[in-house]
Design a protein around this motif. Sequence first.
Motif, PDB file in Angstrom:
ATOM      1  N   SER A 153      33.219  26.452  23.929  1.00 10.48           N
ATOM      2  CA  SER A 153      34.411  27.282  23.743  1.00 10.48           C
ATOM      3  C   SER A 153      34.128  28.593  23.014  1.00 10.48           C
ATOM      4  O   SER A 153      34.989  29.475  22.984  1.00 10.48           O
ATOM      5  N   ASN A 191      37.748  31.769  27.063  1.00  9.70           N
ATOM      6  CA  ASN A 191      39.000  32.464  26.842  1.00  9.70           C
ATOM      7  C   ASN A 191      39.897  31.612  25.945  1.00  9.70           C
ATOM      8  O   ASN A 191      39.518  30.519  25.527  1.00  9.70           O
ATOM      9  N   THR A 192      41.088  32.090  25.675  1.00  7.58           N
ATOM     10  CA  THR A 192      42.003  31.396  24.764  1.00  7.58           C
ATOM     11  C   THR A 192      42.318  29.990  25.246  1.00  7.58           C
ATOM     12  O   THR A 192      42.345  29.044  24.444  1.00  7.58           O
ATOM     13  N   GLU A 193      42.544  29.828  26.529  1.00  8.43           N
ATOM     14  CA  GLU A 193      42.878  28.500  27.059  1.00  8.43           C
ATOM     15  C   GLU A 193      41.702  27.533  26.883  1.00  8.43           C
ATOM     16  O   GLU A 193      41.893  26.362  26.568  1.00  8.43           O
ATOM     17  N   LYS A 253      41.655  26.392  23.361  1.00 12.56           N
ATOM     18  CA  LYS A 253      42.714  25.407  23.123  1.00 12.56           C
ATOM     19  C   LYS A 253      42.291  24.026  23.620  1.00 12.56           C
ATOM     20  O   LYS A 253      42.547  23.015  22.957  1.00 12.56           O
ATOM     21  N   VAL A 254      41.651  23.980  24.778  1.00  9.51           N
ATOM     22  CA  VAL A 254      41.178  22.693  25.310  1.00  9.51           C
ATOM     23  C   VAL A 254      40.145  22.076  24.367  1.00  9.51           C
ATOM     24  O   VAL A 254      40.202  20.880  24.065  1.00  9.51           O
ATOM     25  N   VAL A 268      50.223  20.192  22.358  1.00 11.83           N
ATOM     26  CA  VAL A 268      50.213  21.537  22.933  1.00 11.83           C
ATOM     27  C   VAL A 268      50.742  22.539  21.906  1.00 11.83           C
ATOM     28  O   VAL A 268      50.180  23.623  21.724  1.00 11.83           O
ATOM     29  N   ASN A 305      48.728  25.736  20.422  1.00 12.96           N
ATOM     30  CA  ASN A 305      49.294  27.084  20.488  1.00 12.96           C
ATOM     31  C   ASN A 305      49.482  27.692  19.104  1.00 12.96           C
ATOM     32  O   ASN A 305      49.355  28.897  18.922  1.00 12.96           O
ATOM     33  N   SER A 336      45.842  34.065  21.387  1.00  9.64           N
ATOM     34  CA  SER A 336      45.116  35.076  22.155  1.00  9.64           C
ATOM     35  C   SER A 336      45.085  36.371  21.350  1.00  9.64           C
ATOM     36  O   SER A 336      45.847  36.548  20.390  1.00  9.64           O
TER      37      SER A 336
END
Length: 186
Positions: A90, A94-96, A99-100, A167, A171, A176
């Motif tokens: 990670s 990217n941001t996603e 998050k994962v 989630v 967040n 981001s």
Amino acid sequence: FLFLGLNLMSGSLGDLAQTKAFENFLISAGKHPILGLLIGTVASALIQSSSAAIGILQEIYTTGAIPLIVAIAIVFGSNIGTTITSVIASIKANTEGKKVAFLHVIVSALSSLLFFIFIKPYTNLIISVSKLFSINHTNSMLTIALSHIILNIIAVLIMFWFTKQLVWLANFFIKSKEEIISQKVI
């Protein structure tokens, strides 16, 4: 190559299991399963693979050198340690992707620590399930595999009910660049 490596190590592990220092360490770990949790976390993080760490654990467990409760604690630790791979991946994500990775760490750590709190009843559950399937729980590789499988299945079933909260957590902690900039402007 993984199985070849595990096979080569199994002979050495038998010799290791016979040493007095290793025996004393396992006696201490048997009294304090938190050591097993830490061992599993560090070992999996170092080799970046819970599968390989659990394969090594299975070999050690079949020698009879380690009690089941400690082996299960090491499985829990391996579940935490393996998240290092997603954290490393990670870094450039990217941001996603971040998050994962964050959720992978949170879910694995929470589930492992929750199960660790109930390690004695969980160990008894594994013994009962092993007996149900006619598995010799005292020295079978299948017992260790079973403890890992059941951990992950139950963890998914529990965490499923907290998807929205997880989630939200991701967040909240992982923003981001655009979200960070807009928060500073406001």
